[in-house]
Design an enzyme around this catalytic site. Structure first.
Site, mmCIF file in Angstrom:
data_model
loop_
_atom_site.group_PDB
_atom_site.id
_atom_site.type_symbol
_atom_site.label_atom_id
_atom_site.label_comp_id
_atom_site.label_asym_id
_atom_site.label_seq_id
_atom_site.Cartn_x
_atom_site.Cartn_y
_atom_site.Cartn_z
ATOM 1 N N THR A 162 27.863 65.744 30.948
ATOM 2 C CA THR A 162 28.291 67.146 31.092
ATOM 3 C C THR A 162 29.353 67.496 30.069
ATOM 4 O O THR A 162 30.541 67.375 30.337
ATOM 5 C CB THR A 162 28.815 67.425 32.502
ATOM 6 N N ARG A 221 26.092 71.750 27.455
ATOM 7 C CA ARG A 221 27.258 72.354 26.791
ATOM 8 C C ARG A 221 27.741 73.630 27.484
ATOM 9 O O ARG A 221 28.881 74.028 27.356
ATOM 10 C CB ARG A 221 26.909 72.635 25.330
ATOM 11 N N LYS A 222 26.821 74.321 28.158
ATOM 12 C CA LYS A 222 27.162 75.576 28.845
ATOM 13 C C LYS A 222 27.909 76.534 27.918
ATOM 14 O O LYS A 222 29.009 76.999 28.204
ATOM 15 C CB LYS A 222 27.989 75.309 30.105
ATOM 16 N N ASP A 247 27.589 61.457 33.570
ATOM 17 C CA ASP A 247 28.918 62.066 33.531
ATOM 18 C C ASP A 247 29.994 60.988 33.623
ATOM 19 O O ASP A 247 30.602 60.782 34.676
ATOM 20 C CB ASP A 247 29.088 63.060 34.676
ATOM 21 N N LYS A 250 20.650 63.974 30.658
ATOM 22 C CA LYS A 250 21.649 65.047 30.517
ATOM 23 C C LYS A 250 22.921 64.379 30.054
ATOM 24 O O LYS A 250 23.565 63.638 30.793
ATOM 25 C CB LYS A 250 21.858 65.786 31.836
#
Length: 280
Positions: free
Chosen positions: A65, A96-97, A40, A62
């Protein structure tokens, strides 16, 4: 048959039909790592310095974010990320949510400047829009052998992802096990929200757990941390997601320190996993 989380990652990989889930479990077994690093940061140099340092020790990156937080993003970022994925053998998880109706997420997933479906092996979505969000994402992702994670629980204080919301998210996943491979959650999800007529035999959802820390229990933004022992052994989660615990503020990173912290978390996560599967 023992509960899925008491089986080895390799045993579970052999049973998964989704190629992204199978690949992740195989990588975890091969690299002896259930560590995902959440990168992030806002500068591509820091982004890649971190990935180069942790790459040999992770199963999953990941990607920032939302990769759109990178202030100097261009197409070469994706090219290099894919190269590092192959070099170090990790999968890419774009956090991506997604949270919109089916027709909109189709465009968000496949089009625009990011074209997430082209490079992210795994992405995630909120359950709020209902089953249509899975239908839309699956129409793009399944032909590309992608996998979807639903947000069932979150690690922040006061999160609303509890109770009936969590149950509904699991029900939605259960209906689309061809594409939904697991959850962002804090506990195992098998059997949650199941009715007497649901077929839950062989149900094996991957659980990716954020909020993991070896040295802190929380932060000023409401994040709550648990140790790898608590997350993997006690709660049965499969992947530990760690960010600042490995690279701090993410600016002008000390790659040697990042490497040492990645090794530390890899070891802690793997030891908790071995303890979990050996107790049978």
């Amino acid at each position: 048959m023992s509960s899925p989380h008491l089986q080895t990652y390799n045993e579970r990989a052999k049973k998964h039909a989704n190629k992204a889930a199978k690949a992740l479990l195989e990588i975890m077994e091969e690299k002896q790592s259930n560590l995902s690093v959440s990168v992030d940061v806002t500068k591509s140099k820091d982004f890649f310095d971190i990935i180069e340092a942790v790459g040999p020790h992770v199963c999953l990156i990941k990607a920032s974010t939302h990769i759109d937080v990178l202030e100097d993003f261009d197409a070469t970022v994706i090219d290099r990320l894919r190269e590092l994925s192959e070099k170090f053998k990790f999968l890419i998880f774009e956090d991506r949510k997604f949270a919109d109706i089916g027709s909109t997420v189709v465009l968000q997933y496949s089009k625009g400047i990011y074209k997430i479906a082209d490079w992210a092996h795994i992405t995630n979505a909120h359950a709020v829009p209902g089953p249509s969000i899975i239908t839309g994402l699956a129409s793009v992702g399944i032909p590309k052998d992608r996998g979807l994670i639903l947000l069932a629980e979150m690690s922040s204080k006061g999160a609303l992802t509890t109770g009936s919301y969590t149950e509904d998210a699991v029900r939605m996943a259960r209906a689309r096990r061809d594409f939904v491979i697991g959850f962002i959650a804090q506990h195992r999800m098998e059997g949650i929200g199941a009715s007497d007529i649901d077929n839950i035999a062989g149900e094996d959802f991957l659980v990716l757990a954020p909020g993991v820390g070896l040295d802190a229990t929380g932060d000023a933004m409401g994040q709550q941390y648990r140790t790898p022992e608590q997350v993997v052994f006690e709660s049965g989660c499969d992947v530990i997601i760690v960010g600042r615990g490995i690279y701090g503020k993410g600016e002008n990173v000390d790659t040697r320190e990042v490497l040492e912290q990645a090794k530390r978390y890899q070891t802690a996560g793997w030891e908790a996993y071995k303890k979990r599967v050996q107790r049978t």
